[in-house]
Design a protein around this motif. Structure first.
Motif, short mmCIF file in Angstrom:
data_model
loop_
_atom_site.label_atom_id
_atom_site.label_comp_id
_atom_site.label_asym_id
_atom_site.label_seq_id
_atom_site.Cartn_x
_atom_site.Cartn_y
_atom_site.Cartn_z
N ASN A 168 0.82 -1.21 0.00
CA ASN A 168 0.00 0.00 0.00
C ASN A 168 0.85 1.26 0.00
O ASN A 168 0.48 2.28 -0.59
N SER A 169 2.01 1.21 0.67
CA SER A 169 2.87 2.39 0.68
C SER A 169 3.59 2.57 -0.64
O SER A 169 3.89 3.69 -1.05
N VAL A 170 3.87 1.48 -1.36
CA VAL A 170 4.53 1.57 -2.67
C VAL A 170 3.50 1.92 -3.74
O VAL A 170 3.70 2.83 -4.54
N GLY A 171 2.37 1.19 -3.75
CA GLY A 171 1.29 1.48 -4.68
C GLY A 171 1.75 1.60 -6.11
O GLY A 171 2.51 0.79 -6.62
N ASP A 172 1.29 2.65 -6.80
CA ASP A 172 1.66 2.90 -8.18
C ASP A 172 2.81 3.88 -8.32
O ASP A 172 3.45 3.92 -9.38
#
Length: 291
Positions: A168-172
């Motif tokens: 979730n912290s990396v995401g796109d």
């Protein structure tokens, strides 16, 4: 991390594996695994399309073995992928159960059923020549009947482990290296110097198999995962289509799963029958432009 710059295909150089006889596959694979270098300091474009499989052709990049395979049936429900992604031209993604229902981060699809979390402890070890590997298998869904559209380049594989969920912290948009500890890299981040060309055909001179027949198997040395816990999440990030574009349905990656965890349909018995011959990295010549 910004999405990979989706430019046109490039012209590099071809590497063709020498063919070996069917009956010698197991013993030759074992010997060759011991002789292949643990790392590669120069660019290695691997052409696994000549000859069309079967028989299998293979080469190494940074210690991992890349080989054609034609196990079938695969298909959803049998193959049981942990990573699914799709885009026209260049496509990229990594496995996670995060990112929403259906469409996930980057170009991933079918979250969380067929794009989901995977732990190090989920993976079975495969022994080749006294060395152990984790096995990952690609079912490429490319179109074409005897034309270039059946081809696909595998331009980047990077595998990370993490004790916490970092997706979730990396995401796109964040740096992909923030997924965790880097365990294997086909290339430096942002590079596609080491790339693999595959042919999503199920037989020599045949039409594309599309979804339902696996096309590539990658063996990654387990010693790269020293220090990782069984409970650590494993993130498998990949980019396809830089050197030979993606132009059809979704691509799926499955893993060889440990006993007691649902198997992705890839067994040593399947490998023994599908990889009946192995061609190893032997030389270089002009790499045809598959644009």
């Amino acid at each position: 991390m910004k999405k990979f710059n989706k430019t046109g295909p490039m012209t590099l150089r071809r590497v063709i594996g020498n063919l070996l006889t069917q009956r010698r596959f197991i013993s030759i694979l074992a010997v060759a695994a011991g002789l292949l270098p643990a790392s590669t300091a120069f660019a290695v474009p691997l052409d696994l399309t000549t000859p069309s499989h079967p028989p299998a052709v293979s080469g190494t990049i940074n210690g991992a073995i890349y080989s054609t395979i034609d196990s079938h049936p695969t298909g959803t429900g049998v193959f049981q992928p942990f990573l699914t992604y799709q885009a026209n031209g260049i496509e990229e993604g990594y496995n996670t159960s995060q990112g929403g229902n259906g469409q996930g981060f980057l170009d991933t699809k079918r979250v969380p059923q067929w794009n989901h979390d995977l732990t190090v402890g989920d993976l079975a070890e495969v022994t080749i020549g006294g060395k152990t590997y984790f096995q990952f298998e690609l079912d490429a869904n490319e179109k074409g009947n005897g034309n270039k559209d059946r081809l696909l380049s595998i331009d980047q594989i990077r595998i990370y482990t993490s004790g916490t969920d970092t997706a979730n912290s990396v995401g796109d948009g964040a740096n992909i290296d923030d997924l965790g500890k880097l365990r294997y890299a086909q290339n430096d981040l942002g590079s596609t110097a080491n790339w693999v060309l595959i042919d999503a055909s199920k037989k020599e001179g045949g039409s594309t198999s599309g979804s339902g027949s696996s096309d590539l198997v990658v063996y990654v040395p387990t010693d790269l995962f020293i220090g990782a816990l069984d409970t650590d999440l494993l993130y498998f990030y990949t980019i396809n289509g830089v050197n030979s574009r993606a132009d059809a349905g979704f691509e799926e990656w499955s893993a060889k799963i440990a006993t007691g965890v649902p198997d992705g349909g890839s067994t040593l018995l399947l490998l023994g029958s599908a990889l009946t011959a192995l061609g190893f990295l032997a030389g270089r010549r002009g790499f045809a432009d598959h644009a």
